[in-house]
Write an enzyme that holds these catalytic residues in place. Structure first.
Site, PDB file in Angstrom:
ATOM      1  N   HIS A 235      -0.999   3.535   5.062  1.00 24.66           N
ATOM      2  CA  HIS A 235      -1.886   4.574   4.110  1.00 24.66           C
ATOM      3  C   HIS A 235      -2.004   5.850   4.943  1.00 24.66           C
ATOM      4  O   HIS A 235      -2.029   5.883   6.139  1.00 24.66           O
ATOM      5  CB  HIS A 235      -3.575   3.753   4.191  1.00 24.66           C
ATOM      6  CG  HIS A 235      -4.295   4.157   3.316  1.00 24.66           C
ATOM      7  ND1 HIS A 235      -5.027   5.429   3.421  1.00 24.66           N
ATOM      8  CD2 HIS A 235      -4.970   3.840   1.978  1.00 24.66           C
ATOM      9  CE1 HIS A 235      -5.687   5.614   2.282  1.00 24.66           C
ATOM     10  NE2 HIS A 235      -5.749   4.775   1.436  1.00 24.66           N
TER      11      HIS A 235
ATOM     12  N   THR B  41      -6.231   2.347  -5.353  1.00 21.00           N
ATOM     13  CA  THR B  41      -5.712   1.117  -5.160  1.00 21.00           C
ATOM     14  C   THR B  41      -6.663   0.121  -6.195  1.00 21.00           C
ATOM     15  O   THR B  41      -6.051  -0.673  -6.694  1.00 21.00           O
ATOM     16  CB  THR B  41      -6.306   0.687  -3.669  1.00 21.00           C
ATOM     17  OG1 THR B  41      -5.449   1.163  -2.894  1.00 21.00           O
ATOM     18  CG2 THR B  41      -6.113  -0.937  -3.631  1.00 21.00           C
TER      19      THR B  41
ATOM     20  N   GLU C 199       0.596  -1.127  -0.154  1.00 20.92           N
ATOM     21  CA  GLU C 199      -0.047  -0.049  -0.006  1.00 20.92           C
ATOM     22  C   GLU C 199       0.870   1.248   0.075  1.00 20.92           C
ATOM     23  O   GLU C 199       1.857   1.516   0.670  1.00 20.92           O
ATOM     24  CB  GLU C 199      -0.870   0.050   1.228  1.00 20.92           C
ATOM     25  CG  GLU C 199      -1.782   1.126   1.336  1.00 20.92           C
ATOM     26  CD  GLU C 199      -2.543   1.403   0.263  1.00 20.92           C
ATOM     27  OE1 GLU C 199      -3.378   0.387  -0.486  1.00 20.92           O
ATOM     28  OE2 GLU C 199      -2.920   2.665  -0.449  1.00 20.92           O
TER      29      GLU C 199
ATOM     30  N   ASP D 174       1.335   0.259  -4.971  1.00 24.40           N
ATOM     31  CA  ASP D 174       0.200   0.606  -5.740  1.00 24.40           C
ATOM     32  C   ASP D 174       0.040   1.959  -6.493  1.00 24.40           C
ATOM     33  O   ASP D 174      -0.279   2.141  -7.594  1.00 24.40           O
ATOM     34  CB  ASP D 174      -1.163   0.110  -5.050  1.00 24.40           C
ATOM     35  CG  ASP D 174      -1.600   0.974  -3.724  1.00 24.40           C
ATOM     36  OD1 ASP D 174      -0.655   1.543  -3.298  1.00 24.40           O
ATOM     37  OD2 ASP D 174      -2.584   0.816  -3.178  1.00 24.40           O
ATOM     38  N   HIS D 175       0.705   3.031  -5.537  1.00 26.24           N
ATOM     39  CA  HIS D 175       0.850   4.446  -6.061  1.00 26.24           C
ATOM     40  C   HIS D 175       1.457   5.240  -5.212  1.00 26.24           C
ATOM     41  O   HIS D 175       1.766   4.596  -4.039  1.00 26.24           O
ATOM     42  CB  HIS D 175      -0.745   4.794  -6.176  1.00 26.24           C
ATOM     43  CG  HIS D 175      -1.659   4.485  -5.138  1.00 26.24           C
ATOM     44  ND1 HIS D 175      -1.400   5.136  -3.796  1.00 26.24           N
ATOM     45  CD2 HIS D 175      -2.507   3.795  -4.935  1.00 26.24           C
ATOM     46  CE1 HIS D 175      -2.410   4.923  -2.917  1.00 26.24           C
ATOM     47  NE2 HIS D 175      -3.141   3.903  -3.442  1.00 26.24           N
TER      48      HIS D 175
END
Ligand code: GP9
Ligand code: MN
Length: 434
Positions: A200, A82, A38, A259-260
């Protein structure tokens, strides 16, 4: 319309690349773990705070001789975050320019997704995530993608206990520890995806789990990032030692990806401090969109690979290693291991990155040197290159959007893939939990 699908299919065919003979099928038949890191950015790899590595275990894994690690790999997500990463990883289809494709089209569309493909090759398929089943419409989408099992929050004990939970769900260490009892029951070979969540935004962690100094950029939402990333690193290490103990490490392929971004462009002064720069350019911000992509297998030929790629390329690359012929599947990414791989990375807003040049937030740069190139100074060769690249980028994005918004895969008549029968898949519903 079926005619649209035909046109797209012939484009896909024209883009197909040969696999790499020294990789194709080398990991065939092994279990696959997809480890979704994440908000994890590439800059964290080998990054130090006060001389201490933030992610020592992932760094070791990254440099392992049996890990194939890509260091010019970009996230390509938009608003679906996500969920955009997930649709790219498991379908090689782009997320949409706005909203989330999983939310809007995950329930009803026909897909030819990686879990279904592996499922039809004798794999048991399972997704694991410590948040409510319905987030990003996963409960419906995962059925469309052919997942046999989806272990979401309701499958984990004490998931709502404050000490077990932070932010979006179960803390990664608990999530991974408690996933073991389900993993152990999966018939092998299996394809298992683990979607972590503790790293996150806004990067909060309970005191007992903070085991790393915060950065001191003065931006409070940024400074905890290295702490939750460090926690994720420890969680990964604990999971790897479990896999080794359980005898699963050597007969499994581990694929990891970020993911980013974790730190958005809204935090530029803090980013500049983290990177030790006075001022950031759009080139620096582009570099900051890199995320890790690593594949580990016991006897896989590893090393740091400098090929330029993005999340859309993960599926064809993994298929190569797993020895699954792609038979013109509707994938918009390409096999990063192919000798003929182009290395054009389309970003969701129409910008792009290639090994030679990039367009980011409207500015052009020489990718290697970071030197800005003003449009009015383009040479004829550059003009041509930009035009060709832009038209390729616009085309794949347009075609991918057509496939998703027009549900075009329902027109695919291929005989090497059976359409997923969603009515045969049920997951325990965990709506009782919030
Ligand atoms: C929640 C999680 C977070 O289930 O996967 O998604 P994101 O906010 O990163 O898109
Ligand atoms: Mn995410």
């Amino acid at each position: 319309k079926p005619a649209d699908f035909k046109e797209i299919q012939s484009f896909i065919k024209s883009q197909k690349l040969p696999n790499n003979v020294s990789y194709f099928g080398t990991q065939k038949g092994k279990n696959v773990f997809v480890f979704h890191l994440e908000s994890f950015q590439q800059f964290l790899i080998d990054y130090k705070v006060n001389g201490k590595e933030v992610t020592p275990n992932l760094n070791k894994f990254y440099h392992d001789q049996n890990t194939l690690s890509f260091d010019n790999f970009y996230h390509q997500v938009s608003q679906g975050k996500t969920s955009d990463a997930e649709i790219m990883q498991e379908n090689s289809l782009y997320g949409l320019p706005t909203g989330s494709a999983m939310v809007k089209y995950g329930t009803d569309n026909t897909f030819e997704a990686l879990p279904a493909i592996m499922g039809q090759r004798g794999y048991t398929t399972a997704a694991f995530h410590g948040d409510v089943a319905s987030f990003w419409n996963r409960d419906n989408t995962y059925k469309s993608w052919g997942y046999n099992y989806y272990f979401s929050k309701g499958y984990y004990s004490n998931a709502d206990k404050p000490s077990y939970n932070v932010g979006y769900g179960l803390k990664d260490k608990i999530f991974l520890r408690d996933s073991a009892k389900y993993i152990e029951q999966l018939p092998q070979p299996f394809y298992a995806k683990l979607v972590t969540v503790t790293n996150h935004y806004p990067y909060q962690l309970d005191k007992e789990n903070i085991n790393f100094p915060a950065t001191k950029t003065g931006d409070s939402t940024v400074d905890g990032y290295v702490q939750t990333a460090h926690y994720l690193d420890e969680a990964f290490a604990e999971f790897v030692s479990y896999l080794k103990k359980a005898g699963l490490y050597d007969n499994s392929v581990l694929m990891l990806y970020g993911d980013h971004y974790g730190i958005s462009e809204n935090h530029q002064p803090a980013i500049a401090k983290l990177l030790g720069k006075d001022k950031l350019t759009n080139y620096d911000l582009a570099q900051f969109q890199k995320v890790p992509f690593m594949i580990h297998g016991k006897d896989l030929k590893g090393g740091i690979n400098h090929t330029y790629g993005g999340e859309i390329d993960m599926m064809p690359t993994l298929l190569d290693i797993m020895g699954v012929p792609d038979n013109n599947l509707t994938m918009f990414g390409q096999d990063m291991l192919s000798e003929n791989y182009k290395g054009i990375v389309p970003l969701r807003d129409g910008d792009w990155i290639t090994p030679n040049m990039m367009k980011f937030n409207g500015d052009y740069y020489n990718t290697k040197t970071g030197q800005a190139i003003t449009e009015s100074d383009f040479t004829d060769k550059q003009k041509q290159y930009v035009k060709q690249t832009q038209s390729y980028v616009d085309k794949v994005l347009k075609y991918s959007d057509k496939v998703v918004t027009g549900d075009l895969l329902r027109f695919d008549k291929r005989t090497d893939f059976a359409k997923v029968d969603k009515s045969k898949i049920t997951y325990k519903v965990d709506t009782g939990l919030s």
